[in-house]
Design a protein around this motif. Structure first.
Motif, PDB file in Angstrom:
ATOM      1  N   ALA A 177      -3.128  10.062   1.801  1.00 37.21           N
ATOM      2  CA  ALA A 177      -2.978   9.910   3.249  1.00 37.21           C
ATOM      3  C   ALA A 177      -2.578   8.481   3.557  1.00 37.21           C
ATOM      4  CB  ALA A 177      -4.287  10.269   3.953  1.00 37.21           C
ATOM      5  N   ASP A 178      -1.512   8.307   4.336  1.00 36.39           N
ATOM      6  CA  ASP A 178      -1.021   6.969   4.676  1.00 36.39           C
ATOM      7  C   ASP A 178      -1.222   6.699   6.161  1.00 36.39           C
ATOM      8  OD1 ASP A 178       0.095   4.486   4.581  1.00 36.39           O
ATOM      9  OD2 ASP A 178       2.076   5.129   3.907  1.00 36.39           O
ATOM     10  N   GLU A 179      -2.178   5.866   6.487  1.00 41.35           N
ATOM     11  CA  GLU A 179      -2.489   5.490   7.878  1.00 41.35           C
ATOM     12  C   GLU A 179      -2.619   6.712   8.787  1.00 41.35           C
ATOM     13  OE1 GLU A 179      -2.641   2.137   8.712  1.00 41.35           O
ATOM     14  OE2 GLU A 179      -1.319   1.100   7.295  1.00 41.35           O
ATOM     15  N   PRO A 180      -3.450   7.685   8.408  1.00 39.77           N
ATOM     16  CA  PRO A 180      -3.477   8.933   9.184  1.00 39.77           C
ATOM     17  C   PRO A 180      -4.069   8.776  10.586  1.00 39.77           C
ATOM     18  CG  PRO A 180      -5.245   8.940   7.577  1.00 39.77           C
ATOM     19  CD  PRO A 180      -4.404   7.722   7.290  1.00 39.77           C
ATOM     20  N   LYS A 230       0.813  -1.221   0.000  1.00 35.63           N
ATOM     21  CA  LYS A 230       0.000   0.000   0.000  1.00 35.63           C
ATOM     22  C   LYS A 230       0.845   1.270   0.000  1.00 35.63           C
ATOM     23  CE  LYS A 230      -2.074  -1.088   3.886  1.00 35.63           C
ATOM     24  NZ  LYS A 230      -1.257  -2.272   4.233  1.00 35.63           N
ATOM     25  N   THR A 231       1.814   1.325   0.904  1.00 32.75           N
ATOM     26  CA  THR A 231       2.646   2.534   1.000  1.00 32.75           C
ATOM     27  C   THR A 231       3.473   2.714  -0.268  1.00 32.75           C
ATOM     28  OG1 THR A 231       2.723   2.517   3.407  1.00 32.75           O
ATOM     29  CG2 THR A 231       4.537   3.628   2.282  1.00 32.75           C
ATOM     30  N   THR A 232       4.003   1.609  -0.793  1.00 29.31           N
ATOM     31  CA  THR A 232       4.780   1.696  -2.034  1.00 29.31           C
ATOM     32  C   THR A 232       3.928   2.284  -3.153  1.00 29.31           C
ATOM     33  OG1 THR A 232       6.062  -0.232  -1.333  1.00 29.31           O
ATOM     34  CG2 THR A 232       6.178   0.370  -3.673  1.00 29.31           C
TER      35      THR A 232
HETATM   36 MG    MG Z   1       2.373   1.090   4.843  1.00 32.30          MG
END
Ligand code: MG
Ligand code: ADP
Length: 231
Positions: free
Chosen positions: A167-170, A46-48
């Motif tokens: 937004a990443d795991e906000p 996901k982050t990638t």
């Molecule tokens: Mg991640």
């Protein structure tokens, strides 16, 4: 034209023997004003994927058109210009500890260059008001709660009227109530401007803000569905 249009995105870390593919043939479109949640187990990529869309990392295979910019083969200068049109929100607010809430938000407007300092400070104060922090403008991050800091981060991401919010795991560092407050604010502000959002989370408590939920597993999209209103 969709703000985000990904076709056949494949990405690997490492080379040779150590090469490890973490994204495989990912297709994803995000429509104008759409709020999409990307979910899936830790390590699923996901982050990638988010950092590729945000032009924070160079593409390898496939095509990604983001806010009209094709990222395949794009020069660093084009990637920098695109990044300025995107509002980023991370798990850890990433605020500067020696600046007040208002200064942190105003800083996001400096790159734009069209506003003088007074106008930047006014816009920052208005945006902090919109996230419920009108009484905390001059506090440094350490004097704010986790939820308040993340609301400053939302204000900072949105103050420049970005074309896209990533937004990443906000909500990962927040309790249930402040997590929900933060994402509801983000949704309401983005809706007002018609700004699309791609939000990575494995927090089931915030799925209700999404128009669509996309699930990843092992570098692939395994589900892409319109969210049910009751979810
Ligand atoms: Mg991640
Ligand atoms: P998620 O955000 O879904 O947890 P990531 O995109 O962070 O997934 O990671 C996907 C895979 O890539 C994981 O196996 C992770 O260990 C690996 N990975 C992430 N970042 C790097 C990196 N900078 N170098 C090497 N491997 C990485």
């Amino acid at each position: 034209m969709n703000p985000v249009e990904l076709r056949g995105i494949t990405f690997a870390y490492g080379e040779g023997e150590l090469r490890r593919e973490v994204l495989r043939q990912v297709d994803l479109s995000i429509g104008a004003g759409e709020i999409v949640i990307l979910t899936g187990p830790s390590g699923s990529g996901k982050t990638t994927l988010l950092t590729l869309i945000g032009a924070l990392r160079a593409m390898q295979d496939g095509s990604a058109r983001v806010l009209g910019q094709e990222l395949r083969g794009a020069e660093e200068a084009a990637r920098v210009r695109l990044r300025r049109r995107i509002g980023f929100i991370f798990q850890n607010h990433n605020l500067l500890g020696f600046l007040t809430a208002r200064q942190n938000v105003a800083l996001a407007l400096e790159l734009d260059g069209s506003l003088d300092e007074r106008a930047r400070m006014e816009r920052a104060a208005a945006m902090l008001g919109a996230v419920g922090l009108a009484d905390h403008l001059d506090k440094v991050p350490a004097k704010l709660s986790g939820g308040q800091r993340q609301r400053v981060a939302v204000a900072r991401a949105l103050v420049g009227r970005p074309g896209l919010v990533l937004a990443d795991e906000p909500t990962a560092a927040l309790d249930k109530r402040s997590g929900q407050e933060v994402v509801h604010l983000m949704r309401d502000l983005a809706r007002k401007e018609g700004t699309p959002i791609l939000l990575v989370t494995h927090d089931p408590r915030i799925l209700d803000i999404a128009d669509r939920v996309v699930a990843m597993e092992d570098g692939r999209i395994v589900q892409d569905a319109t969210a049910s209103p009751a979810a």
